[in-house]
Design a protein around this motif. Structure first.
Motif, PDB file in Angstrom:
ATOM      1  N   TYR B 336      17.534   2.479 -35.972  1.00 15.34           N
ATOM      2  CA  TYR B 336      16.301   3.148 -35.424  1.00 15.34           C
ATOM      3  C   TYR B 336      15.618   3.889 -37.029  1.00 15.34           C
ATOM      4  CZ  TYR B 336      19.277   7.101 -34.741  1.00 15.34           C
ATOM      5  OH  TYR B 336      20.506   8.343 -35.063  1.00 15.34           O
ATOM      6  N   GLU B 400      15.358   6.256 -28.966  1.00 13.33           N
ATOM      7  CA  GLU B 400      14.590   5.804 -27.834  1.00 13.33           C
ATOM      8  C   GLU B 400      13.688   4.911 -27.883  1.00 13.33           C
ATOM      9  OE1 GLU B 400      15.946   8.168 -24.263  1.00 13.33           O
ATOM     10  OE2 GLU B 400      17.853   8.006 -25.384  1.00 13.33           O
ATOM     11  N   SER B 404      14.554   0.722 -27.860  1.00 14.64           N
ATOM     12  CA  SER B 404      13.629  -0.142 -26.411  1.00 14.64           C
ATOM     13  C   SER B 404      13.375  -0.979 -26.623  1.00 14.64           C
ATOM     14  CB  SER B 404      13.808   0.884 -25.050  1.00 14.64           C
ATOM     15  OG  SER B 404      12.195   1.419 -25.602  1.00 14.64           O
TER      16      SER B 404
END
Lengths: 522, 522
Positions: B336, B400, B404
């Motif tokens: 990420y 996140e 996502s």
């Protein structure tokens, strides 16, 4: 008694000798447990070219120094309180402070929220914005082009043009690299070919910086030594080049000539005339020239001036500058910035065959790109504040403090070494090392050989055990048969360096010269 | 008319074909001017192993895309307004924002004056201070140890231990690297040896990430292909591994098995059971295992979970974890964080023969150290804010959001592709690429072959000329004979990606499917 201590230390050091000091393939003893014998990757099965590599600058002496540091931390009593690492040109580790402007620009690129911070100067901000605009998504976190960030290559080209009195430089000929070592290893990799007698010969100076011998070994090429003239301030003599080349033609295909100017470890600065002779020689003999010029800002002797190979090549006229293939290298790690950790560098390659540029880019693409923060640091090295910018004054003060301090230490080192019996040191015209000759009595030489060790390795290990000074034996750089040297950086502070130089002189200080000790103990 | 435009574009593209697309040695035409014929470094004289390298991810398609971008800038009319580079996993270039905490820590390390700045959080400051205290002279500008900064290796070991449910990791087994590519190339380099029939064979998946084939080519080792099962979500079948190994034993000495999990370009996530089978196989057959796990944080499918090879190895018991030699790799570039430009990474190597650790360090020493700012970035990847720290909330929100979003795009990509006639796409379980199969009519295949081009290269070039979308043909990764694919990243924004996916479907949008066009025009 220092003698006994030294001897004890030496035995420990020899016992703790790293296995890779010996490059010979060892037989695996039959009584080893199965689980070790069954390993897939062993000294026997590994890449023999890697096994053959030696790299003294981070070799056994340095490993022993790290052990001694741990012993000191554990409270073991030693004849010294600190290990001084004068083995490697690592300026910041020796206390040199970063150039403020460079770090400001890199910090702004790293965390662009700081562009709103009024405590950062406008010129640093404009540099950072320009770099970021040339990065994908305006982020240092994007891959750059394999050859490097566009605007940084432009700045490098402009720097070269300015440095060389207006001789043009083409950003397309600039390749940003992961330090100069990466650039040198890359060019050598693309140049190497052939088998048996047609294997590529690469001419390197002796003494040399061991990156060259290591890269040549890894590539299974042939190292062709030409010797620098110690009696003449380590000057390069073209007749010696010619000797080396013609001898090499009997057993390989010599096609590359490497020059280190200013010299590492030898510190000489080549004269313009000498560079002309080298270029003429390379042109005549069909050699690809590699000019390692990472110490171009580190010239201390008033009688010397740095001349780039590129500039001299162009000034020699079109019969040279249209033909001679030349790669030259620079780095963030040396000069007055000393930013080794950023692994920033560039190479300029001229007169490449049109097919080869694409091959080079393809080869570099496999590693994707050099670290972009290192590229940003390189940008500041080639594009520092101009006289009309607000950071100029601080920048120039910091720069001159570093360079004048190095110049002072270069002079001091030469003087102190030459006062010590058994040591003879050429002037440190440039770079950041002394490479003095040390006269080791023949008995001590024999003793070292009995221990399976180069005599100057024995000397350096003794010095380390006795004084905590970590220097690198000349045998790690190459030297004329029968002579011995060591390389020591001049990066420690003046006070530390003075102590360090005088500690080499155990004869005067303790009436117990290490060299004599080694002679007696045999 | 799109057909005509595409054909014109194709001709241009083929004319502008980079010379290195053809890896065959070309004869130098006799009518070339002397100055070119006399070059030292030419396609003929260069390192043939480098010449043989192909690297599609930054290959001819990408060079053509750069040309198109320049044409657009010059105002040339095209059937698109923007070139979208979906050829490489370069998150920030596609607009992904850096993780704030990571950049804060690196900025603080870069410019320690910021430690007094109240706008930086305390947890970022304490991380930076800890890293600096482990650096020589407390500066990112010092060389680190060749293996990497001590405290960062400790943090990596702790990360691995936590990730693997408490299975221990030893900092001495951690090597920080210049991105994962550097680590993989280094381990392969030390593993390769032998000549003729004893040349080292390296098993790699097909499709593969072309770093592997490039490194194998450069090292003059033997590439041994095992095929992933496209019909079964690109799963690895140990029977296929066995087939590949036994066939290879006839012409080389296979000693390394490379696994990419999650898969690149194929996006599959290996089951725990499959990993066990692979480890059992490697143990039985005496293969050194390389586990490329750089996408360990990029798992999207609910039915999948990342299992590290290290963890499974330990859980299989001492007969495995005391013997099997395993190197596994991670990176700052994926996950990420997407910090590609920092060139940060690490490898963990277990069960190395005691002699080999020193050899590995020696080899790495020649390049001195990985970039220290990249090491600092790696430290944040393995040691992000804890729940009790002030930056945690922002960190977890940012993390996140990225993951996502990627998961959403993975699902969307699969769905849209599978609606397009002539395209079939496996689920994107992990990583950041789609690698759909494209069914190209046999006439078009023939046409491409007449042009001396792989059919999927022809397809991708057409798509680029027609739509500005830059993707990489499956032939650059390897694929089963007679099948065709392309790799496309899912990194562009949702809107852009949707357009991009639909543009593959010229059939629906313009009643003029590229695939049909290619079939007709032959």
């Amino acid at each position: 008694m220092p003698g006994v201590r030294a001897a004890r230390g030496l035995v420990r050091a020899v016992r703790g000798w790293p296995r890779w000091y010996s490059t010979a393939t060892e037989e695996v003893p039959a009584d080893r447990p199965m689980k070790i014998r069954d390993k897939i990757l062993t000294l026997q099965s590994m890449n023999p070219q890697v096994r053959a590599v030696e790299y003294a600058v981070r070799g056994p002496i340095v490993l022993r120094a790290a052990e001694l540091e741990k012993e000191l931390q554990r409270g073991v009593t030693k004849p010294f309180h600190e290990v001084i690492k004068a083995n490697i040109g690592d300026a910041h580790a020796m206390g040199q402070q970063p150039i403020t402007f460079l770090r400001q620009v890199v910090a702004l690129c790293t965390y662009p929220d700081l562009l709103d911070n009024p405590s950062f100067p406008r010129d640093a901000k404009s540099r950072a914005v320009r770099i970021l605009q040339s990065c994908g998504g305006q982020s240092l976190g994007s891959y750059s082009a394999s050859q490097g960030v566009g605007c940084i290559r432009e700045d490098v080209a402009q720097y070269i043009k300015d440095r060389d009195g207006g001789i043009p430089a083409d950003p397309d000929n600039i390749y940003l690299t992961t330090g100069a070592s990466d650039g040198i290893a890359s060019i050598l990799k693309i140049l190497v070919s052939g088998e048996d007698k047609s294997r590529t010969g690469i001419l390197i100076p002796i003494p040399q910086y061991p990156l060259y011998s290591a890269a040549i070994s890894e590539l299974d090429a042939i190292q062709v030594n030409y010797y620098l003239d110690e009696e003449n301030c380590w000057a390069l003599d073209v007749n010696e080049l010619r000797r080396a080349l013609y001898e090499a033609k009997g057993y390989c295909n010599p096609k590359v000539l490497c020059i280190i100017n200013p010299g590492n470890p030898t510190g000489q600065v080549q004269s313009r005339r000498c560079i002309e002779e080298v270029i003429h020689f390379a042109c005549e003999e069909g050699l690809f020239l590699l000019a390692d010029e990472v110490y171009q800002d580190n010239v201390y002797s008033d009688s010397c001036k740095f001349h780039s190979f590129k500039k001299v090549l162009y000034e020699m006229g079109p019969e040279y500058f249209k033909h001679v293939e030349l790669a030259s290298f620079h780095s963030t790690s040396k000069g007055y910035t000393g930013e080794c950790g950023y692994r920033g560098g560039y190479m300029e390659v001229v007169n490449l065959h049109p097919d080869i540029g694409a091959q080079l880019v393809k080869m570099l693409s496999v590693r994707l790109c050099p670290p972009v923060s290192g590229q940003a640091a390189m940008d500041v090295v080639v594009n520092p504040p101009h006289p009309d910018e607000e950071s100029y004054e601080q920048f120039i003060t910091e720069k001159e403090a570093v360079l004048s301090n190095l110049a002072y230490k270069a002079k001091m080192t030469e003087e102190i070494f030459n006062e010590i019996p058994g040591i003879k040191c050429n002037p440190l015209q440039g770079a950041m090392y002394a490479f003095p000759r040390v006269f080791i009595p023949s008995k001590a030489v024999q003793k070292a050989k009995d221990l399976g060790m180069a005599p100057d390795m024995f000397y350096c290990l003794q010095l380390l055990e006795e004084t905590g000074i970590c220097i690198v034996p000349g045998s790690g750089f190459g030297q004329k048969e029968g002579t011995h040297h060591f390389r020591m950086t001049i990066l420690p502070s003046v006070e530390k360096l003075k102590t360090l130089l005088q500690k080499n002189n155990l004869d005067c200080k303790e009436k117990h010269c290490m060299v004599l000790l080694m002679g007696r103990s045999s």
